[in-house]
Design a protein around this motif. Structure first.
Motif, short mmCIF file in Angstrom:
data_model
loop_
_atom_site.label_atom_id
_atom_site.label_comp_id
_atom_site.label_asym_id
_atom_site.label_seq_id
_atom_site.Cartn_x
_atom_site.Cartn_y
_atom_site.Cartn_z
N LEU A 196 1.12 -1.16 -0.29
CA LEU A 196 0.54 -0.16 0.10
C LEU A 196 1.17 1.27 -0.12
O LEU A 196 1.94 1.15 0.79
CB LEU A 196 -0.70 0.07 1.24
CG LEU A 196 -1.71 -1.16 1.64
CD1 LEU A 196 -2.99 -1.29 2.86
CD2 LEU A 196 -3.56 -1.09 0.59
N VAL A 197 0.64 2.26 -0.98
CA VAL A 197 1.53 3.58 -1.39
C VAL A 197 0.42 4.92 -0.55
O VAL A 197 -0.56 4.60 -1.75
CB VAL A 197 2.34 3.57 -2.49
CG1 VAL A 197 3.03 4.92 -2.16
CG2 VAL A 197 3.32 2.69 -1.94
N GLU A 198 0.71 5.03 -0.35
CA GLU A 198 -0.36 6.68 -0.18
C GLU A 198 0.12 8.04 -0.38
O GLU A 198 0.88 8.16 -0.86
CB GLU A 198 -0.71 7.17 1.74
CG GLU A 198 -1.18 6.16 2.64
CD GLU A 198 -0.82 4.90 2.84
OE1 GLU A 198 -0.52 4.32 4.24
OE2 GLU A 198 0.96 5.17 2.58
N SER A 199 -0.67 8.92 -0.73
CA SER A 199 -0.29 9.57 -1.54
C SER A 199 -1.69 10.73 -1.17
O SER A 199 -2.58 11.01 -1.74
CB SER A 199 0.04 9.90 -3.57
OG SER A 199 -1.37 9.34 -4.24
N GLY A 200 -1.07 11.97 -2.02
CA GLY A 200 -2.23 13.15 -1.68
C GLY A 200 -2.34 14.47 -1.06
O GLY A 200 -2.68 14.76 -0.94
N GLY A 201 -1.31 13.94 0.96
CA GLY A 201 -1.11 14.83 1.06
C GLY A 201 -0.82 15.79 0.78
O GLY A 201 -0.74 15.98 0.14
N GLY A 202 -0.96 16.85 1.83
CA GLY A 202 -0.40 18.34 1.58
C GLY A 202 -1.27 19.16 3.32
O GLY A 202 -1.74 18.71 3.72
N LEU A 203 -0.37 20.54 2.54
CA LEU A 203 -1.05 21.39 3.76
C LEU A 203 -1.80 22.47 2.75
O LEU A 203 -2.63 22.57 1.68
CB LEU A 203 -0.44 22.70 3.51
CG LEU A 203 -0.22 23.65 4.53
CD1 LEU A 203 -0.82 23.41 5.38
CD2 LEU A 203 0.80 25.15 4.29
N VAL A 204 -3.05 22.80 3.74
CA VAL A 204 -4.77 23.63 3.16
C VAL A 204 -4.96 24.15 4.40
O VAL A 204 -5.01 23.68 5.35
CB VAL A 204 -5.84 21.85 2.72
CG1 VAL A 204 -6.41 21.05 3.78
CG2 VAL A 204 -6.76 22.39 2.03
N GLN A 205 -5.87 25.20 4.01
CA GLN A 205 -6.44 25.74 5.00
C GLN A 205 -7.41 25.24 5.47
O GLN A 205 -8.46 24.10 5.13
CB GLN A 205 -7.22 27.08 3.93
CG GLN A 205 -5.63 28.43 3.98
CD GLN A 205 -6.21 29.65 3.70
OE1 GLN A 205 -7.00 29.62 3.40
NE2 GLN A 205 -4.95 30.36 4.09
N ALA A 206 -7.77 25.44 6.98
CA ALA A 206 -9.45 24.95 7.06
C ALA A 206 -10.74 25.71 6.39
O ALA A 206 -10.94 26.58 5.65
CB ALA A 206 -9.44 25.73 8.86
N GLY A 207 -11.36 24.70 6.64
CA GLY A 207 -12.83 24.62 5.55
C GLY A 207 -12.20 24.56 4.24
O GLY A 207 -13.45 23.89 3.31
N GLY A 208 -11.38 23.99 3.60
CA GLY A 208 -10.88 23.66 2.74
C GLY A 208 -10.87 22.15 1.98
O GLY A 208 -11.64 21.32 3.53
N SER A 209 -11.02 21.26 1.32
CA SER A 209 -11.19 19.92 1.01
C SER A 209 -9.48 19.35 0.70
O SER A 209 -8.97 19.83 -0.06
CB SER A 209 -12.03 20.15 -0.19
OG SER A 209 -13.15 20.39 0.66
N LEU A 210 -9.65 18.15 0.61
CA LEU A 210 -8.48 17.11 0.30
C LEU A 210 -8.41 16.00 -0.27
O LEU A 210 -9.47 15.31 0.27
CB LEU A 210 -7.02 17.65 1.23
CG LEU A 210 -6.24 17.05 0.88
CD1 LEU A 210 -5.52 17.99 -0.51
CD2 LEU A 210 -4.81 17.01 1.68
N ARG A 211 -7.80 15.05 -1.35
CA ARG A 211 -8.08 13.50 -1.14
C ARG A 211 -7.11 13.23 -1.17
O ARG A 211 -5.86 13.60 -1.96
CB ARG A 211 -9.04 13.83 -2.37
CG ARG A 211 -8.90 12.17 -2.39
CD ARG A 211 -9.95 11.71 -4.71
NE ARG A 211 -9.16 11.96 -4.83
CZ ARG A 211 -9.35 10.78 -6.26
NH1 ARG A 211 -10.76 10.58 -6.51
NH2 ARG A 211 -9.01 10.78 -7.41
N VAL A 212 -6.27 12.14 -0.37
CA VAL A 212 -5.74 10.71 -0.25
C VAL A 212 -6.23 10.30 -1.50
O VAL A 212 -7.60 9.82 -1.49
CB VAL A 212 -5.05 11.16 1.49
CG1 VAL A 212 -5.11 11.63 1.75
CG2 VAL A 212 -6.10 10.15 1.70
N SER A 213 -4.77 9.45 -1.52
CA SER A 213 -5.11 7.57 -2.39
C SER A 213 -4.51 7.25 -1.64
O SER A 213 -3.75 7.59 -1.24
CB SER A 213 -5.10 8.18 -4.24
OG SER A 213 -5.67 9.00 -4.27
#
Length: 124
Positions: free
Chosen positions: A4-21
């Motif tokens: 298993l290899v995760e990706s897609g993390g990062g820095l985001v402001q509160a209220g924002g969206s992000l998708r990790v895979s």
């Protein structure tokens, strides 16, 4: 064993969206129940969400219910976590996990295979 290899993390402001895979390889992906866990610095590992082998059954921690969506694409051997309305308390290292049984739940002991994690940081 499934890799298993995760990706897609990062820095985001509160209220924002992000998708990790999470990309899986090594075994028949559709035979595995999948889940996301997270661990914030200095805290214990915490269950986030789990999904059944078919993708129909889904189970969420109360802290993310209504904001996060777990999904999978068995043809692509991918697991996803769509995170909306992010809060600073969602900041953590996010791990995907797999096990070959039918249990769809929060007990991390049930999960046999783990990725290395992807960092999600939510700024206030």
């Amino acid at each position: 064993q499934v890799q298993l290899v995760e990706s897609g993390g990062g820095l985001v402001q509160a209220g924002g969206s992000l998708r990790v895979s999470c990309t899986a390889s090594g075994r028949t992906f559709s035979n595995y129940t999948m889940a996301w866990f997270r661990q914030a610095q200095g805290k214990e590992r915490e269950f986030v969400a789990a999904v059944s082998r078919t993708g129909v059954g889904r189970y969420y921690a109360n802290s993310v219910k209504g904001r996060f969506t777990i999904s999978r694409d068995n043809a692509k051997t991918m697991l996803y976590l769509q995170m909306n309305s992010l809060k600073p308390e969602d900041t953590a290292l996010y791990y995907c996990a797999a096990h070959s049984g039918a249990y769809v739940g929060s007990d991390w002991h049930a999960y046999e295979d783990w990725g290395q994690g992807t960092q999600v940081t939510v700024s206030s």
